[in-house]
Design a protein around this motif. Structure first.
Motif, PDB file in Angstrom:
ATOM      1  N   ILE A   1     -18.557 -27.914 -59.909  1.00  0.00           N
ATOM      2  CA  ILE A   1     -19.866 -28.113 -59.504  1.00  0.00           C
ATOM      3  C   ILE A   1     -20.548 -29.287 -60.309  1.00  0.00           C
ATOM      4  O   ILE A   1     -21.156 -30.095 -59.774  1.00  0.00           O
ATOM      5  CB  ILE A   1     -20.736 -26.918 -59.517  1.00  0.00           C
ATOM      6  CG1 ILE A   1     -20.177 -25.554 -58.468  1.00  0.00           C
ATOM      7  CG2 ILE A   1     -22.135 -27.159 -59.253  1.00  0.00           C
ATOM      8  CD1 ILE A   1     -20.649 -24.278 -58.591  1.00  0.00           C
TER       9      ILE A   1
ATOM     10  N   ILE B   1     -17.406 -23.972 -49.830  1.00  0.00           N
ATOM     11  CA  ILE B   1     -18.029 -22.928 -49.055  1.00  0.00           C
ATOM     12  C   ILE B   1     -17.258 -22.354 -47.838  1.00  0.00           C
ATOM     13  O   ILE B   1     -17.313 -21.117 -47.887  1.00  0.00           O
ATOM     14  CB  ILE B   1     -19.385 -23.714 -48.157  1.00  0.00           C
ATOM     15  CG1 ILE B   1     -20.100 -24.128 -49.442  1.00  0.00           C
ATOM     16  CG2 ILE B   1     -20.096 -22.541 -47.534  1.00  0.00           C
ATOM     17  CD1 ILE B   1     -21.373 -25.030 -49.034  1.00  0.00           C
TER      18      ILE B   1
ATOM     19  N   LYS C   1     -25.857 -22.320 -49.142  1.00  0.00           N
ATOM     20  CA  LYS C   1     -24.681 -22.093 -50.087  1.00  0.00           C
ATOM     21  C   LYS C   1     -24.590 -23.205 -50.993  1.00  0.00           C
ATOM     22  O   LYS C   1     -24.123 -22.959 -52.211  1.00  0.00           O
ATOM     23  CB  LYS C   1     -23.360 -21.766 -49.060  1.00  0.00           C
ATOM     24  CG  LYS C   1     -23.431 -20.769 -48.479  1.00  0.00           C
ATOM     25  CD  LYS C   1     -23.606 -19.441 -49.245  1.00  0.00           C
ATOM     26  CE  LYS C   1     -23.501 -17.973 -48.272  1.00  0.00           C
ATOM     27  NZ  LYS C   1     -23.723 -16.876 -48.868  1.00  0.00           N
ATOM     28  N   ALA C   2     -24.600 -24.383 -50.587  1.00  0.00           N
ATOM     29  CA  ALA C   2     -24.831 -25.609 -51.308  1.00  0.00           C
ATOM     30  C   ALA C   2     -25.719 -25.602 -52.460  1.00  0.00           C
ATOM     31  O   ALA C   2     -25.408 -25.815 -53.676  1.00  0.00           O
ATOM     32  CB  ALA C   2     -24.680 -26.940 -50.645  1.00  0.00           C
ATOM     33  N   VAL C   3     -26.964 -25.102 -51.932  1.00  0.00           N
ATOM     34  CA  VAL C   3     -28.004 -25.285 -53.196  1.00  0.00           C
ATOM     35  C   VAL C   3     -27.879 -24.090 -54.211  1.00  0.00           C
ATOM     36  O   VAL C   3     -28.063 -24.173 -55.370  1.00  0.00           O
ATOM     37  CB  VAL C   3     -29.357 -24.975 -52.333  1.00  0.00           C
ATOM     38  CG1 VAL C   3     -30.494 -24.709 -53.324  1.00  0.00           C
ATOM     39  CG2 VAL C   3     -29.748 -26.266 -51.673  1.00  0.00           C
TER      40      VAL C   3
ATOM     41  N   LEU D   1     -32.964 -26.698 -60.302  1.00  0.00           N
ATOM     42  CA  LEU D   1     -32.651 -25.976 -61.639  1.00  0.00           C
ATOM     43  C   LEU D   1     -33.842 -25.721 -62.650  1.00  0.00           C
ATOM     44  O   LEU D   1     -33.958 -25.033 -63.535  1.00  0.00           O
ATOM     45  CB  LEU D   1     -31.751 -26.708 -62.197  1.00  0.00           C
ATOM     46  CG  LEU D   1     -30.103 -26.391 -61.809  1.00  0.00           C
ATOM     47  CD1 LEU D   1     -29.157 -27.602 -62.022  1.00  0.00           C
ATOM     48  CD2 LEU D   1     -29.704 -25.082 -61.811  1.00  0.00           C
TER      49      LEU D   1
ATOM     50  N   LEU E   1     -25.079 -22.986 -55.156  1.00  0.00           N
ATOM     51  CA  LEU E   1     -23.812 -23.255 -56.024  1.00  0.00           C
ATOM     52  C   LEU E   1     -24.417 -24.321 -56.927  1.00  0.00           C
ATOM     53  O   LEU E   1     -23.867 -24.394 -58.167  1.00  0.00           O
ATOM     54  CB  LEU E   1     -22.795 -24.070 -55.129  1.00  0.00           C
ATOM     55  CG  LEU E   1     -21.729 -23.284 -54.244  1.00  0.00           C
ATOM     56  CD1 LEU E   1     -20.802 -24.041 -53.534  1.00  0.00           C
ATOM     57  CD2 LEU E   1     -20.999 -22.423 -55.370  1.00  0.00           C
ATOM     58  N   VAL E   2     -25.151 -25.073 -56.574  1.00  0.00           N
ATOM     59  CA  VAL E   2     -25.886 -26.110 -57.637  1.00  0.00           C
ATOM     60  C   VAL E   2     -26.745 -25.225 -58.640  1.00  0.00           C
ATOM     61  O   VAL E   2     -26.723 -25.439 -59.869  1.00  0.00           O
ATOM     62  CB  VAL E   2     -26.954 -27.002 -56.674  1.00  0.00           C
ATOM     63  CG1 VAL E   2     -27.717 -27.819 -57.561  1.00  0.00           C
ATOM     64  CG2 VAL E   2     -26.071 -28.154 -56.097  1.00  0.00           C
ATOM     65  N   LYS E   3     -27.306 -24.224 -58.086  1.00  0.00           N
ATOM     66  CA  LYS E   3     -28.104 -23.341 -58.952  1.00  0.00           C
ATOM     67  C   LYS E   3     -27.369 -22.374 -60.045  1.00  0.00           C
ATOM     68  O   LYS E   3     -27.825 -22.186 -60.760  1.00  0.00           O
ATOM     69  CB  LYS E   3     -29.150 -22.302 -58.152  1.00  0.00           C
ATOM     70  CG  LYS E   3     -30.232 -23.024 -57.327  1.00  0.00           C
ATOM     71  CD  LYS E   3     -31.130 -21.929 -56.664  1.00  0.00           C
ATOM     72  CE  LYS E   3     -32.291 -22.564 -56.197  1.00  0.00           C
ATOM     73  NZ  LYS E   3     -33.126 -21.709 -55.411  1.00  0.00           N
ATOM     74  N   SER E   4     -26.155 -22.545 -59.672  1.00  0.00           N
ATOM     75  CA  SER E   4     -25.142 -21.828 -60.430  1.00  0.00           C
ATOM     76  C   SER E   4     -24.643 -22.727 -61.700  1.00  0.00           C
ATOM     77  O   SER E   4     -23.950 -22.275 -62.408  1.00  0.00           O
ATOM     78  CB  SER E   4     -23.928 -21.357 -59.795  1.00  0.00           C
ATOM     79  OG  SER E   4     -23.209 -22.354 -59.316  1.00  0.00           O
TER      80      SER E   4
ATOM     81  N   LEU F   1     -19.492 -30.049 -50.681  1.00  0.00           N
ATOM     82  CA  LEU F   1     -18.988 -28.763 -50.959  1.00  0.00           C
ATOM     83  C   LEU F   1     -18.780 -28.034 -49.639  1.00  0.00           C
ATOM     84  O   LEU F   1     -18.673 -26.820 -49.961  1.00  0.00           O
ATOM     85  CB  LEU F   1     -20.384 -28.192 -51.590  1.00  0.00           C
ATOM     86  CG  LEU F   1     -20.681 -28.654 -53.103  1.00  0.00           C
ATOM     87  CD1 LEU F   1     -22.176 -27.950 -53.422  1.00  0.00           C
ATOM     88  CD2 LEU F   1     -19.697 -28.102 -54.047  1.00  0.00           C
TER      89      LEU F   1
END
Lengths: 192, 209
Positions: free
Chosen positions: A128, A186, B51-53, A148, B55-58, A182
């Motif tokens: 990622i 996914i 889901k992409a977001v 974030l 993943l980014v948050k992880s 991604l």
């Protein structure tokens, strides 16, 4: 929301003290924002050593130009503005644009673990990180600030100096890129 | 019909991003939800996006190095010390003007000296001045030329020199005055030369005609 306002008030008080020559007040501000600033810089640059040096530089600049800080804006936003601009400048200068590696993607697909475990795994985190670092720098900073650090469109507009409309457009484009890059992960780990 | 359907998908695609950020008003939110119920394609896109977001948050957060606050404090304390040593803006200006006056006085003394020498040696002061100015300008240009050549050849040496220079107390002149002097001095010299060359000789033979 109340906590946010309380935090803002304390920040303002500390800034005032600092402008009156109280160095310990600035040290308190460093303690409060050292972690988020360090993380933002690290996430934009993708380099721990660089993040350490640049976090020092961000606080140093904040101290030097504290007289120019306009208290009508949040201190944290002003600090993040310095951090974002500095990180973007450094990355652009170094042209540190990590290319998206397809091999890395195919390598990841071989890992036969459950999605939950993969979410915790180092490989996915690294993957990622690579995908985020593969974004053009102007998109990367916006995505990080939005997802974030939970900044609103208006706050991102203040931090980056871009109009709100441009912020929305850049975020849209950035997320489209992320979604496409991604997609395979996914599909494999959420849909199977 | 197909075309209008596609248009709707396009609109929804954009609105999905605002919806994801939680900034979509209720009316539009309802419209998007209705569309998602009908359109499988958009539903899938929305799922991918979410889901992409996620993943980014992880993306992992890092703990800053333990010595980071100390390093920042050290840097700031050092800066505060040097800032105290530095003169304030008005002080800088006063010192600046002092230096400007010193420059002007030394130039005037130099002129007077030339005039006196000229008087004694029967050489016109203009000629003396021009020869001196010529000599000085050629000397400075040759020095600066050699310096730039050496600088390009041995950068580290000059960097060390600059570091030593920066560690010394700063010169009293501010940048503006430095620029002023660098411009004013050559202009002053040029005007002087011009004056001496174009003005007639004090004991000229023209009076006889």
């Amino acid at each position: 929301m109340k906590e946010d306002k309380k935090r803002e008030l304390i920040d303002r008080e500390l800034v005032k003290k600092c402008l009156n020559g109280d160095l310990t007040a600035f040290e308190e501000l460093v303690k409060r924002y050292e972690r988020p600033v360090y993380n933002l810089v690290f996430r934009i640059t993708g380099d721990l050593g660089e993040a350490k040096d640049m976090t020092q530089e961000v606080f140093f600049r904040a101290f030097r130009f504290l007289k120019g800080y306009n208290p009508q804006y949040k201190f944290s936003n002003w600090l993040f503005k310095i951090a974002t601009n500095l990180s973007i400048n450094i990355v652009s200068r170094q042209k540190k644009h990590v290319s998206f590696n397809e091999k890395h993607q195919s390598g990841l697909m071989d890992i036969s673990v459950s999605p939950e475990k993969l979410m915790e795994s180092r490989e996915l985190k690294e993957y990622i990180q690579k995908v985020i670092l593969s974004l053009p720098i102007k998109y990367r900073a916006l995505v990080l600030l939005r997802h974030l650090h939970d900044f609103t469109y208006e706050e991102i507009s203040f931090i980056t100096g871009l109009p709100v409309g441009t912020v929305k457009t850049y975020l849209f484009r950035a997320r489209e890129i992320l979604k496409n890059k991604l997609k395979k992960v996914i599909k494999d780990f959420y849909e199977n | 019909m197909d075309k209008t359907y596609k248009m709707k998908c396009k609109q929804v695609k954009r609105l999905l991003h605002v919806h994801l950020d939680g900034f979509l008003d209720e009316e539009l939110k309802k419209k998007v939800k209705v569309h998602l119920l009908e359109c499988m394609n958009c539903q899938r896109e929305a799922r991918f996006l979410q889901k992409a977001v996620d993943l980014v948050k992880s993306y992992p957060a890092q703990s800053p190095p333990r010595d980071l606050p100390l390093l920042i404090q050290e840097k700031i304390r050092q800066h505060a010390k040097t800032a105290q040593r530095q003169p304030a803006v008005f002080k800088k200006r006063r010192l600046g003007w002092q230096t400007v006056t010193a420059y002007a006085l030394s130039l005037a003394l130099f002129g007077i000296l030339l005039y006196l020498i000229g008087e004694k040696t029967n050489v016109s002061p203009g000629k003396l001045f021009s020869s001196c100015a010529g000599f000085l300008s050629s000397l400075f240009s040759s020095i600066s030329g050699t310096a730039s050549t050496i600088r390009s050849m041995s950068k580290p040496f000059f960097q060390n020199l600059r570091n030593i220079f920066h560690s010394l107390p700063k010169p009293p002149l501010s940048q503006e005055y430095k620029i002023l002097i660098y411009i004013a001095l050559p202009v002053f010299i040029f005007l002087n030369l011009w004056f001496f060359f174009t003005s007639p000789e004090p004991n000229g033979e023209k009076t006889d005609n």
